[in-house]
Design a protein around this motif. Structure first.
Motif, PDB file in Angstrom:
ATOM      1  N   THR A 181       0.863  -1.171   0.000  1.00 48.86           N
ATOM      2  CA  THR A 181       0.000   0.000   0.000  1.00 48.86           C
ATOM      3  C   THR A 181       0.905   1.228   0.000  1.00 48.86           C
ATOM      4  OG1 THR A 181      -1.863   1.109   1.063  1.00 48.86           O
ATOM      5  CG2 THR A 181      -0.306   0.016   2.529  1.00 48.86           C
ATOM      6  N   ASP A 182       0.618   2.146  -0.875  1.00 52.91           N
ATOM      7  CA  ASP A 182       1.439   3.365  -1.005  1.00 52.91           C
ATOM      8  C   ASP A 182       2.921   3.037  -1.180  1.00 52.91           C
ATOM      9  OD1 ASP A 182      -0.856   4.959  -0.690  1.00 52.91           O
ATOM     10  OD2 ASP A 182      -0.655   4.890   1.493  1.00 52.91           O
ATOM     11  N   GLY A 183       3.220   1.956  -1.906  1.00 54.69           N
ATOM     12  CA  GLY A 183       4.604   1.580  -2.181  1.00 54.69           C
ATOM     13  C   GLY A 183       5.331   0.909  -1.027  1.00 54.69           C
ATOM     14  N   LYS A 184       4.620   0.696   0.099  1.00 54.85           N
ATOM     15  CA  LYS A 184       5.234   0.056   1.258  1.00 54.85           C
ATOM     16  C   LYS A 184       4.521  -1.258   1.554  1.00 54.85           C
ATOM     17  CE  LYS A 184       4.545   3.472   4.040  1.00 54.85           C
ATOM     18  NZ  LYS A 184       4.504   4.385   5.177  1.00 54.85           N
ATOM     19  N   ILE A 185       5.232  -2.155   2.226  1.00 56.25           N
ATOM     20  CA  ILE A 185       4.633  -3.428   2.628  1.00 56.25           C
ATOM     21  C   ILE A 185       3.899  -3.228   3.947  1.00 56.25           C
ATOM     22  CG2 ILE A 185       5.100  -5.804   3.322  1.00 56.25           C
ATOM     23  CD1 ILE A 185       7.529  -5.742   1.434  1.00 56.25           C
ATOM     24  N   ALA A 186       2.600  -3.575   3.934  1.00 55.24           N
ATOM     25  CA  ALA A 186       1.779  -3.434   5.134  1.00 55.24           C
ATOM     26  C   ALA A 186       1.525  -4.779   5.808  1.00 55.24           C
ATOM     27  CB  ALA A 186       0.444  -2.786   4.787  1.00 55.24           C
ATOM     28  N   GLY A 187       1.657  -5.870   5.044  1.00 57.57           N
ATOM     29  CA  GLY A 187       1.404  -7.196   5.591  1.00 57.57           C
ATOM     30  C   GLY A 187       2.100  -8.261   4.769  1.00 57.57           C
ATOM     31  N   VAL A 188       2.277  -9.435   5.374  1.00 59.17           N
ATOM     32  CA  VAL A 188       3.069 -10.506   4.768  1.00 59.17           C
ATOM     33  C   VAL A 188       2.481 -11.856   5.173  1.00 59.17           C
ATOM     34  CG1 VAL A 188       5.362 -11.616   4.786  1.00 59.17           C
ATOM     35  CG2 VAL A 188       5.196  -9.138   4.890  1.00 59.17           C
ATOM     36  N   TYR A 189       2.694 -12.860   4.321  1.00 56.80           N
ATOM     37  CA  TYR A 189       2.501 -14.252   4.729  1.00 56.80           C
ATOM     38  C   TYR A 189       3.383 -15.139   3.863  1.00 56.80           C
ATOM     39  CZ  TYR A 189      -0.430 -15.823   0.778  1.00 56.80           C
ATOM     40  OH  TYR A 189      -0.891 -16.180  -0.460  1.00 56.80           O
ATOM     41  N   SER A 190       3.692 -16.313   4.383  1.00 51.50           N
ATOM     42  CA  SER A 190       4.443 -17.325   3.637  1.00 51.50           C
ATOM     43  C   SER A 190       3.531 -18.522   3.434  1.00 51.50           C
ATOM     44  CB  SER A 190       5.673 -17.785   4.425  1.00 51.50           C
ATOM     45  OG  SER A 190       6.527 -16.704   4.685  1.00 51.50           O
ATOM     46  N   LEU A 191       3.746 -19.239   2.333  1.00 51.63           N
ATOM     47  CA  LEU A 191       2.936 -20.416   2.052  1.00 51.63           C
ATOM     48  C   LEU A 191       3.843 -21.589   1.710  1.00 51.63           C
ATOM     49  CD1 LEU A 191      -0.075 -21.238   1.843  1.00 51.63           C
ATOM     50  CD2 LEU A 191       0.138 -20.913  -0.622  1.00 51.63           C
ATOM     51  N   LYS A 192       3.761 -22.612   2.559  1.00 50.04           N
ATOM     52  CA  LYS A 192       4.493 -23.861   2.325  1.00 50.04           C
ATOM     53  C   LYS A 192       3.529 -24.845   1.677  1.00 50.04           C
ATOM     54  CE  LYS A 192       7.305 -23.601   6.533  1.00 50.04           C
ATOM     55  NZ  LYS A 192       7.643 -24.300   7.787  1.00 50.04           N
TER      56      LYS A 192
END
Length: 160
Positions: free
Chosen positions: A63-74
């Protein structure tokens, strides 16, 4: 917008994961001393790069060029596991977590996973209820010597 992470965003992802999970650590008195393996203290760029090299995909909500959230998927044996799903405190309660979760469901379906798993701090009742709202059910609990909390394992059936 959710994108798969490449090496150039690894440092920012590591910071987002650490800062997001620090709020949980503070709430449940999880410290570097009593839980050095906890995600808020054990995540760094090298660890994330190793995950990517091992075939784990990392996705971020921008959002607005920045990372606001993350997740990984195995992905393993027709099952997927969501790891480190998190949203920075200043972006919470805006639907970003829900967007990341639905993205994970879609990716799991594309990978032909029959179910999707997650583990949480069992004492975190708010988070547990949030996952239940999206169809997750508790499968079991496990207490590790290296954590001052109990891990709760939950799953959601994707394909029947």
């Amino acid at each position: 917008m959710i994108k798969q992470i490449k090496e150039k965003h690894i440092d920012e992802c590591a910071k987002v994961i650490k800062n997001s999970f620090l709020t949980v650590a503070k709430e449940f008195n999880i410290t570097r001393k009593n839980a050095p393996r906890y995600v808020a203290f054990a995540t760094d760029s090298d660890k994330l790069l190793k995950q990517i090299d091992s075939g784990i995909n990392i996705y971020a909500y921008f959002t607005d060029g920045k990372i606001a959230g993350v997740y990984s998927l195995k992905n393993f044996d027709n099952e997927c596991e969501i790891c480190n799903l998190c949203v920075l405190p200043e972006y919470r309660h805006q639907g970003i977590g829900k967007s990341l979760l639905h993205h994970a469901f879609k990716r799991a379906e594309e990978l032909n996973c029959e179910k999707i798993n997650i583990s949480i701090v069992a004492e975190n009742m708010v988070l547990k209820e949030w996952y239940k709202k999206y169809g997750f059910v508790t499968t079991h609990f496990k207490k590790f010597d290296f954590f001052p909390f109990t891990c709760e394992y939950m799953e959601k059936v994707i394909k029947q």
